[in-house]
Design a protein around this motif. Sequence first.
Motif, mmCIF file in Angstrom:
data_model
loop_
_atom_site.group_PDB
_atom_site.id
_atom_site.type_symbol
_atom_site.label_atom_id
_atom_site.label_comp_id
_atom_site.label_asym_id
_atom_site.label_seq_id
_atom_site.Cartn_x
_atom_site.Cartn_y
_atom_site.Cartn_z
ATOM 1 N N ASN A 123 -18.763 -15.117 -35.472
ATOM 2 C CA ASN A 123 -18.266 -14.377 -36.763
ATOM 3 C C ASN A 123 -18.277 -12.740 -36.767
ATOM 4 O OD1 ASN A 123 -16.767 -16.464 -37.822
ATOM 5 N ND2 ASN A 123 -18.456 -16.992 -39.629
ATOM 6 N N ARG A 124 -19.662 -12.472 -36.208
ATOM 7 C CA ARG A 124 -19.987 -11.162 -36.216
ATOM 8 C C ARG A 124 -19.373 -10.243 -35.074
ATOM 9 N NH1 ARG A 124 -26.323 -11.360 -37.383
ATOM 10 N NH2 ARG A 124 -26.445 -11.871 -39.534
ATOM 11 N N ARG A 125 -19.230 -10.965 -33.938
ATOM 12 C CA ARG A 125 -18.741 -10.233 -32.588
ATOM 13 C C ARG A 125 -17.360 -10.403 -32.489
ATOM 14 N NH1 ARG A 125 -22.592 -8.839 -29.212
ATOM 15 N NH2 ARG A 125 -20.736 -7.663 -28.330
ATOM 16 N N CYS A 126 -16.730 -11.808 -32.782
ATOM 17 C CA CYS A 126 -15.449 -11.843 -32.439
ATOM 18 C C CYS A 126 -14.440 -11.934 -33.432
ATOM 19 C CB CYS A 126 -15.356 -13.040 -31.462
ATOM 20 S SG CYS A 126 -16.329 -13.131 -30.243
ATOM 21 N N ALA A 147 -17.889 -19.754 -22.330
ATOM 22 C CA ALA A 147 -17.735 -18.882 -23.792
ATOM 23 C C ALA A 147 -17.386 -17.707 -23.689
ATOM 24 C CB ALA A 147 -19.162 -18.784 -24.717
ATOM 25 N N MET A 148 -17.812 -16.853 -22.785
ATOM 26 C CA MET A 148 -17.026 -15.446 -22.435
ATOM 27 C C MET A 148 -15.841 -15.532 -21.862
ATOM 28 S SD MET A 148 -20.310 -13.262 -20.977
ATOM 29 C CE MET A 148 -20.147 -13.972 -19.221
ATOM 30 N N LEU A 149 -15.383 -16.612 -21.041
ATOM 31 C CA LEU A 149 -14.089 -16.609 -20.511
ATOM 32 C C LEU A 149 -13.172 -17.189 -21.633
ATOM 33 C CD1 LEU A 149 -14.846 -18.862 -17.245
ATOM 34 C CD2 LEU A 149 -13.818 -16.521 -17.462
ATOM 35 N N LEU A 150 -13.614 -18.041 -22.897
ATOM 36 C CA LEU A 150 -12.667 -18.471 -23.834
ATOM 37 C C LEU A 150 -12.541 -17.287 -24.979
ATOM 38 C CD1 LEU A 150 -14.092 -21.915 -24.136
ATOM 39 C CD2 LEU A 150 -11.597 -21.200 -22.981
ATOM 40 N N ASP A 151 -13.337 -16.265 -25.103
ATOM 41 C CA ASP A 151 -13.429 -15.427 -26.005
ATOM 42 C C ASP A 151 -12.055 -14.336 -26.008
ATOM 43 O OD1 ASP A 151 -13.903 -13.199 -27.869
ATOM 44 O OD2 ASP A 151 -15.501 -12.513 -26.665
ATOM 45 N N PRO A 152 -11.117 -14.643 -26.800
ATOM 46 C CA PRO A 152 -10.032 -13.805 -26.559
ATOM 47 C C PRO A 152 -10.263 -12.331 -27.054
ATOM 48 C CG PRO A 152 -10.002 -14.926 -28.551
ATOM 49 C CD PRO A 152 -11.196 -15.453 -27.999
ATOM 50 N N THR A 153 -11.371 -11.785 -27.554
ATOM 51 C CA THR A 153 -11.461 -10.427 -27.801
ATOM 52 C C THR A 153 -12.238 -9.764 -26.754
ATOM 53 O OG1 THR A 153 -13.595 -10.841 -28.859
ATOM 54 C CG2 THR A 153 -11.631 -11.242 -30.370
ATOM 55 N N GLY A 154 -13.019 -10.435 -25.977
ATOM 56 C CA GLY A 154 -13.774 -9.786 -24.800
ATOM 57 C C GLY A 154 -15.035 -9.037 -25.658
ATOM 58 N N ARG A 155 -15.413 -9.474 -26.755
ATOM 59 C CA ARG A 155 -16.438 -8.776 -27.287
ATOM 60 C C ARG A 155 -17.777 -9.449 -27.343
ATOM 61 N NH1 ARG A 155 -15.665 -3.901 -29.622
ATOM 62 N NH2 ARG A 155 -17.055 -4.638 -31.165
ATOM 63 N N ASN A 163 -19.235 -10.610 -25.002
ATOM 64 C CA ASN A 163 -20.344 -10.079 -23.883
ATOM 65 C C ASN A 163 -20.621 -8.663 -23.846
ATOM 66 O OD1 ASN A 163 -22.045 -10.391 -21.625
ATOM 67 N ND2 ASN A 163 -20.277 -9.757 -20.124
ATOM 68 N N THR A 164 -20.143 -7.646 -24.943
ATOM 69 C CA THR A 164 -20.104 -6.451 -25.219
ATOM 70 C C THR A 164 -21.260 -6.072 -26.337
ATOM 71 O OG1 THR A 164 -17.908 -6.386 -24.561
ATOM 72 C CG2 THR A 164 -18.958 -4.311 -25.330
ATOM 73 N N PRO A 165 -22.354 -5.662 -25.803
ATOM 74 C CA PRO A 165 -23.493 -5.217 -26.528
ATOM 75 C C PRO A 165 -23.044 -4.283 -27.803
ATOM 76 C CG PRO A 165 -24.417 -5.564 -24.475
ATOM 77 C CD PRO A 165 -22.751 -5.671 -24.386
ATOM 78 N N HIS A 166 -23.178 -4.482 -28.987
ATOM 79 C CA HIS A 166 -22.874 -3.718 -29.957
ATOM 80 C C HIS A 166 -23.786 -3.428 -30.921
ATOM 81 C CE1 HIS A 166 -19.980 -1.728 -32.515
ATOM 82 N NE2 HIS A 166 -20.297 -2.479 -33.540
ATOM 83 N N TYR A 199 -29.264 -13.189 -24.851
ATOM 84 C CA TYR A 199 -29.897 -12.989 -23.420
ATOM 85 C C TYR A 199 -29.391 -14.227 -22.691
ATOM 86 C CZ TYR A 199 -33.629 -13.455 -19.875
ATOM 87 O OH TYR A 199 -34.236 -13.512 -19.047
ATOM 88 N N THR A 200 -29.247 -14.088 -21.286
ATOM 89 C CA THR A 200 -29.317 -15.290 -20.552
ATOM 90 C C THR A 200 -30.133 -15.057 -19.381
ATOM 91 O OG1 THR A 200 -27.244 -14.333 -19.484
ATOM 92 C CG2 THR A 200 -26.745 -15.646 -21.092
ATOM 93 N N ALA A 201 -30.901 -16.514 -19.063
ATOM 94 C CA ALA A 201 -31.793 -16.449 -17.963
ATOM 95 C C ALA A 201 -31.114 -16.254 -16.564
ATOM 96 C CB ALA A 201 -32.336 -17.717 -18.040
#
Length: 110
Positions: free
Chosen positions: A34-37, A89-97, A99-102, A108-110
């Motif tokens: 909700n916050r990012r996309c 999740a990043m591939l399915l994100d239609p906004t591209g947001r 994976n974009t820190p804001h 964080y991913t290991a």
Amino acid sequence: MARIAPKDVSEILQTELDVADLSAFIEDAHIVVNRRCKPFTENESALADVETYLAAHLATAKEPRVSSTSGAVTQVKLDTDADRYWNQAMLLDPTGRLNTPHRGYSVYTA
């Protein structure tokens, strides 16, 4: 209210986590989506897909899996397998947001 249910996460993530644990990860994923996309798309179906894989990504932190074992001396390496769900999740994100820190916020991913 989340777009998905625990059964949606269970369909993509083989897990022993109970409904309460999965629900907590789903709620966290819902907040992030909700916050990012959400502000950048009205495609609720795509947001639900992102939410599902993000919840699976978060849930793997609570349930590490054996990623390798070795010979004569028993040595077991545990891994969360989280990258697979984060990348989806990043591939399915239609906004591209996702994976974009804001504003100093990132996942964080290991």
